[in-house]
Scaffold this active site. Structure first.
Site, mmCIF file in Angstrom:
data_model
loop_
_atom_site.group_PDB
_atom_site.id
_atom_site.type_symbol
_atom_site.label_atom_id
_atom_site.label_comp_id
_atom_site.label_asym_id
_atom_site.label_seq_id
_atom_site.Cartn_x
_atom_site.Cartn_y
_atom_site.Cartn_z
ATOM 1 N N ASN A 163 0.836 -1.191 0.000
ATOM 2 C CA ASN A 163 0.000 0.000 0.000
ATOM 3 C C ASN A 163 0.873 1.243 0.000
ATOM 4 O O ASN A 163 2.025 1.203 0.440
ATOM 5 C CB ASN A 163 -0.903 0.019 1.242
ATOM 6 N N ASP B 55 -4.418 -6.205 2.237
ATOM 7 C CA ASP B 55 -5.549 -7.122 2.426
ATOM 8 C C ASP B 55 -5.251 -8.512 1.885
ATOM 9 O O ASP B 55 -5.781 -9.505 2.375
ATOM 10 C CB ASP B 55 -6.800 -6.573 1.741
ATOM 11 N N LYS C 166 13.019 -15.558 -8.975
ATOM 12 C CA LYS C 166 12.409 -14.480 -9.746
ATOM 13 C C LYS C 166 11.589 -15.042 -10.905
ATOM 14 O O LYS C 166 12.046 -15.902 -11.657
ATOM 15 C CB LYS C 166 13.496 -13.551 -10.277
ATOM 16 N N ASP D 127 -6.997 -10.400 9.429
ATOM 17 C CA ASP D 127 -7.473 -9.055 9.775
ATOM 18 C C ASP D 127 -7.009 -8.743 11.198
ATOM 19 O O ASP D 127 -7.628 -9.159 12.178
ATOM 20 C CB ASP D 127 -8.996 -9.006 9.672
ATOM 21 N N ILE D 128 -5.903 -8.035 11.302
ATOM 22 C CA ILE D 128 -5.289 -7.791 12.615
ATOM 23 C C ILE D 128 -6.201 -6.968 13.509
ATOM 24 O O ILE D 128 -6.393 -7.277 14.690
ATOM 25 C CB ILE D 128 -3.924 -7.090 12.435
ATOM 26 N N PHE E 174 -7.990 2.586 11.731
ATOM 27 C CA PHE E 174 -7.928 3.658 10.736
ATOM 28 C C PHE E 174 -8.632 3.198 9.474
ATOM 29 O O PHE E 174 -8.574 2.015 9.113
ATOM 30 C CB PHE E 174 -6.479 4.028 10.426
ATOM 31 N N LYS F 105 -17.195 -0.012 8.838
ATOM 32 C CA LYS F 105 -15.966 -0.725 9.189
ATOM 33 C C LYS F 105 -15.828 -0.860 10.697
ATOM 34 O O LYS F 105 -15.434 -1.923 11.200
ATOM 35 C CB LYS F 105 -14.756 0.008 8.617
ATOM 36 N N LYS G 129 -15.558 -4.539 12.307
ATOM 37 C CA LYS G 129 -14.322 -4.948 12.982
ATOM 38 C C LYS G 129 -14.523 -5.142 14.480
ATOM 39 O O LYS G 129 -13.857 -5.976 15.100
ATOM 40 C CB LYS G 129 -13.220 -3.921 12.760
#
Length: 400
Positions: free
Chosen positions: A208, A276, A286, A304-305, A323, A337, A341
């Site tokens: 990300n 995710d 490689k 999902d921490i 967040f 969310k 969560k």
């Protein structure tokens, strides 16, 4: 913050001992009294005269000084300070601490004290990575010893990696955080920050776009209020804050393991931009480009921490803050969310490209809780962190 504070500084035997001379100066600049203890090995790197000149007091070296031991001087020395600081903390000295050995003045003081202890490790990268050292570090942390550093960098031996002693000002910040009398004193807070890198092959990864700047600011703000901060960070652009325990990870799986190892905590602030998904089967070599053919990547969902911690049956932090980086319908998506969560608060922001938030110096957030949403004005990420840290302090105070 350190005015009238008494620091007992134990200088171990490593090349980084020269930094302890600057550390003494920095502490005295801030009003602290420093009583130095120089190990025999430490005396091979810095002289008693230089240490004494900077501290302005006598240097202690010998356990069996009969003029002092008539009054059990080593016991009094170990308990008259507000904080014991070991810098540099060599592998040998930390091994003695972990094993409870007391065969010289420094190790005897550390065993005889009931005063908080802070260690700044310094050693060769292979010594730091050795399982024995890591076991000793884990033991010291379990015993309540605070650790600052080590940093990554070039070694005197020519190698590179973790093992460089934290810089004097970093150690001063850790001391100030340890001795702070702020509203979060005595509270242990976990902060996650930065992106995670999910490997595709040895040279490619999924990530990300997160600089880690907001997480760093939050960690620093919490430490400034007196919290003991465990800072779990992915490979972020922003450096971690000073005065906190830093745990560096790469992948979401490593971050989850670090979070679980840090528990229990009073509050968990999950600012990391965790990927995710990951590639289900990472290639060990490689992936080569083939004309006209595209590689097929099969994805798997990462743990999902935030949800795992929020939904813990036992040992859940009193406050869990997540967040939400959204590009549309910010309040609606972030509110959903929070409920999904199971966390207490969500700090939501609009990261659409035109906002300049992602990777920028400012943030524009809304704090969403069970009672509704609170819209904050656009401000620097440091200001957001300070405001959030104060609200966390208020919430934890009410919980008590």
């Amino acid at each position: 913050m350190l005015s009238s504070k008494h620091i007992l500084l134990i200088i171990g035997g490593g090349i980084a001992a020269y930094k302890s001379l600057d550390l003494i100066r920095r502490l005295r600049e801030r009003g602290a009294t420093v009583t130095p203890v120089l190990t025999r090995a430490g005396g091979e790197f810095v002289t008693p005269l230089s240490v004494s000149a900077l501290a302005g007091v006598e240097v202690h070296q010998d356990l069996f000084d009969l003029t002092k031991e008539a009054d059990m001087g080593h016991i009094q020395l170990s308990r008259s300070a507000d904080l014991l600081v070991v810098a540099p903390g060599t592998a040998d000295l930390m091994a003695k601490m972990a094993q409870g050995r007391a065969d010289d003045l420094a190790s005897t003081l550390l065993l005889a004290t009931d005063t908080p202890v802070l260690v700044a490790p310094s050693m060769n990268v292979r010594m730091w990575d050795h399982p024995a050292t890591q076991r000793n570090i884990a033991t010291l942390k379990a015993d309540g010893v605070a650790i600052v550093g080590p940093n990554d960098g070039d070694m005197a031996c020519g190698e590179y990696g973790p093992g460089r002693m934290a810089e004097p000002l970093e150690i001063v910040a850790a001391i100030e955080a340890k001795m702070g009398d702020g509203p979060l004193k005595g509270k242990r807070v976990l902060v996650t920050s930065g992106p995670t890198h999910e490997p595709i092959d040895p040279v490619r990864y999924i990530a990300n776009r997160s600089s880690g700047a907001q997480g760093t600011a939050i960690g620093a703000a919490l430490a400034a209020l007196g919290a003991e901060v465990v800072f779990v960070t992915g490979p972020a652009d922003a450096p971690p804050p000073s005065g906190v325990e830093v745990v560096k990870v790469q992948s979401a799986a490593e971050m989850l393991a670090a979070v679980e190892a840090a528990l229990p905590v009073d509050a968990g602030i999950f600012a990391a931009a965790v990927a995710d998904w990951r590639v289900a089967s990472e290639s060990g070599s490689k992936i080569k480009k083939q004309d006209g053919k595209l590689p097929t990547l099969e994805f798997a969902e990462n743990a999902d921490i935030l949800a795992k911690v929020s939904q813990m049956k036992t040992g859940r932090p009193s406050l869990v803050v997540g967040f939400a980086a959204e590009t549309d319908d910010v309040i609606t998506n972030a509110t959903a969310k929070r409920k999904r969560k199971g966390c207490d608060w969500i700090v939501a922001n609009d990261v659409s490209p035109e906002t300049g938030i992602m990777g920028g110096s400012e943030n524009d957030v809304m704090l969403i809780s069970e009672t509704g949403s609170e819209d904050w004005p656009r401000m620097s990420k440091e200001a957001v962190a300070e405001r959030l840290a104060l609200k966390i302090a208020e919430e934890l105070a009410d919980a008590d």
